[in-house]
Design an enzyme around this catalytic site. Structure first.
Site, PDB file in Angstrom:
ATOM      1  N   GLN A 260      42.319  30.825  40.910  1.00 53.51           N
ATOM      2  CA  GLN A 260      42.019  31.963  41.770  1.00 53.51           C
ATOM      3  C   GLN A 260      43.029  33.092  41.552  1.00 53.51           C
ATOM      4  O   GLN A 260      42.868  34.172  42.108  1.00 53.51           O
ATOM      5  CB  GLN A 260      42.042  31.525  43.234  1.00 53.51           C
ATOM      6  CG  GLN A 260      41.011  30.463  43.566  1.00 53.51           C
ATOM      7  CD  GLN A 260      41.170  29.930  44.983  1.00 53.51           C
ATOM      8  OE1 GLN A 260      40.504  30.387  45.912  1.00 53.51           O
ATOM      9  NE2 GLN A 260      42.064  28.971  45.151  1.00 53.51           N
ATOM     10  N   ASN A 261      44.064  32.822  40.767  1.00 53.72           N
ATOM     11  CA  ASN A 261      45.090  33.819  40.494  1.00 53.72           C
ATOM     12  C   ASN A 261      44.644  34.749  39.373  1.00 53.72           C
ATOM     13  O   ASN A 261      43.842  34.379  38.520  1.00 53.72           O
ATOM     14  CB  ASN A 261      46.401  33.129  40.112  1.00 53.72           C
ATOM     15  CG  ASN A 261      46.896  32.203  41.208  1.00 53.72           C
ATOM     16  OD1 ASN A 261      46.608  32.400  42.386  1.00 53.72           O
ATOM     17  ND2 ASN A 261      47.620  31.169  40.822  1.00 53.72           N
TER      18      ASN A 261
ATOM     19  N   HIS B 152      38.797  34.982  39.564  1.00 55.80           N
ATOM     20  CA  HIS B 152      38.845  36.306  40.198  1.00 55.80           C
ATOM     21  C   HIS B 152      39.213  37.418  39.227  1.00 55.80           C
ATOM     22  O   HIS B 152      39.545  38.523  39.642  1.00 55.80           O
ATOM     23  CB  HIS B 152      39.820  36.286  41.375  1.00 55.80           C
ATOM     24  CG  HIS B 152      39.351  35.422  42.497  1.00 55.80           C
ATOM     25  ND1 HIS B 152      40.209  34.858  43.431  1.00 55.80           N
ATOM     26  CD2 HIS B 152      38.109  34.996  42.835  1.00 55.80           C
ATOM     27  CE1 HIS B 152      39.515  34.139  44.292  1.00 55.80           C
ATOM     28  NE2 HIS B 152      38.241  34.210  43.949  1.00 55.80           N
TER      29      HIS B 152
ATOM     30  N   CYS C 253      36.033  50.576  33.986  1.00 51.97           N
ATOM     31  CA  CYS C 253      35.310  51.719  34.538  1.00 51.97           C
ATOM     32  C   CYS C 253      34.033  51.202  35.174  1.00 51.97           C
ATOM     33  O   CYS C 253      33.229  50.527  34.512  1.00 51.97           O
ATOM     34  CB  CYS C 253      34.979  52.738  33.444  1.00 51.97           C
ATOM     35  SG  CYS C 253      33.915  54.088  34.046  1.00 51.97           S
TER      36      CYS C 253
ATOM     37  N   CYS D 173      33.739  58.090  29.858  1.00 51.26           N
ATOM     38  CA  CYS D 173      32.611  58.789  30.481  1.00 51.26           C
ATOM     39  C   CYS D 173      33.053  59.991  31.306  1.00 51.26           C
ATOM     40  O   CYS D 173      32.238  60.850  31.638  1.00 51.26           O
ATOM     41  CB  CYS D 173      31.785  57.825  31.336  1.00 51.26           C
ATOM     42  SG  CYS D 173      32.597  57.276  32.854  1.00 51.26           S
TER      43      CYS D 173
ATOM     44  N   SER E   6      46.431  25.995  47.043  1.00 53.70           N
ATOM     45  CA  SER E   6      45.416  26.888  47.619  1.00 53.70           C
ATOM     46  C   SER E   6      44.969  26.373  48.980  1.00 53.70           C
ATOM     47  O   SER E   6      44.720  25.177  49.144  1.00 53.70           O
ATOM     48  CB  SER E   6      44.201  26.997  46.691  1.00 53.70           C
ATOM     49  OG  SER E   6      43.190  27.791  47.290  1.00 53.70           O
TER      50      SER E   6
END
Length: 289
Positions: A105-106, A123, A131, A185, A224
């Site tokens: 999860q880190n 994650h 972007c 962009c 966790s």
């Protein structure tokens, strides 16, 4: 080594002897010895103000100015962090064939720095920026160099460091902080390539993590509280399939009712003793054979 860590290690050794192919799910507690603060206390409550949400970040420029100003100050800790003993021990366990893979999860990439090969960054990665319009990926240090050029007065500011490269800057006016446009962009919102609170884990990444778990014989949760559903779902999935779930974590977790084994002991000491016990057993078998 404490008696709790010794007892934890022996219980884990017994578990791995029965289920020698682990899937490991790690959280912030694995990286605290690398100097990166965690989010929650032993009751599973927030230690600090909750982090930025996806919705707030995308809705207004002031939230983004606040985020990047704090990040310009705080990210240097995350960028310079080195793997701790737990990261190296998990990499050694993988190299010896005991770990099928790691779901983390880190977002600090310390498992990879320690040598782990099969890692799902559930994650995302804090070292990349995406972007949200054209999907361009940029190395975060490149963006930080640009931010420093645009905002020289913010460079070197002192503040308490928060998790995931954030910093606490109170009573500060962020409205003058300058944000760059997407270099491709020209108008897309640049966002760290991580799953903020309130956002969803990409389906392909979730499927890869679930496949890793399904190919394993047991799930080991390390450091966790599993308070966030994106991590808790793996413990729930394993329990529903009859896959044993073990945990090394001090204090309350969301999955306490699902564990086959829970150790409230030092992560570093317990994992080091687990590796020594398993390595010793392998050496003894090889000598006998």
């Amino acid at each position: 080594m404490s008696s709790k860590s010794q007892a934890c290690a022996q219980a884990l050794i017994d578990l791995v002897r029965c289920y020698p192919r682990l899937c490991v799910l790690t959280g912030a507690g694995v990286s605290t010895d690398s100097g990166i603060p965690d989010y929650r206390d032993e009751k599973g409550e927030w230690k600090r103000p909750p982090p930025m949400t996806h919705q707030a970040y995308m809705q207004g420029p002031l939230a983004r100015q606040r985020y990047w100003a704090r990040s310009l100050v705080g990210f240097r800790l995350l960028a310079g962090a080195e793997p701790g003993r737990a990261h190296h021990t998990l990499a050694a366990l993988e190299a010896q064939g005991f770990i099928e893979g790691i779901i983390t999860q880190n977002v600090d990439r310390l498992h990879q720095k320690a040598g782990s090969k099969r890692v799902v960054d559930l994650h995302g990665r804090a070292d990349l920026v995406r972007c949200m319009q054209c999907n361009l990926l940029v190395r975060r240090h490149v963006l930080h160099d640009h931010l420093a050029t645009l905002n020289p007065d913010w460079v070197g500011m002192d503040a308490e460091i928060a998790p995931d490269g954030d910093a606490y800057l109170d009573n500060v006016d962020f409205s003058s902080f300058r944000l760059p446009d997407c270099p491709r962009c020209g108008h897309g919102i640049l966002k760290p390539d991580v799953v903020f609170f309130g956002d969803n884990v990409p389906r392909w990444r979730l499927d890869r993590a679930m496949s890793m778990l399904d190919d394993s014989q047991a799930l080991l949760v390390v450091g966790s509280s599993l308070m966030v559903f994106s991590g808790f779902r793996f413990a729930r999935h394993a329990a529903a399939k009859g896959i044993p779930v073990a945990c090394i974590n001090r204090g309350h977790t969301r999955a306490d009712a699902l564990y086959t084994l829970k150790c409230e002991a030092s992560i570093d000491e317990s994992l080091t003793a687990l590796l020594a016990g398993l390595s010793g057993a392998q050496t003894a078998r090889a000598t006998t054979d």
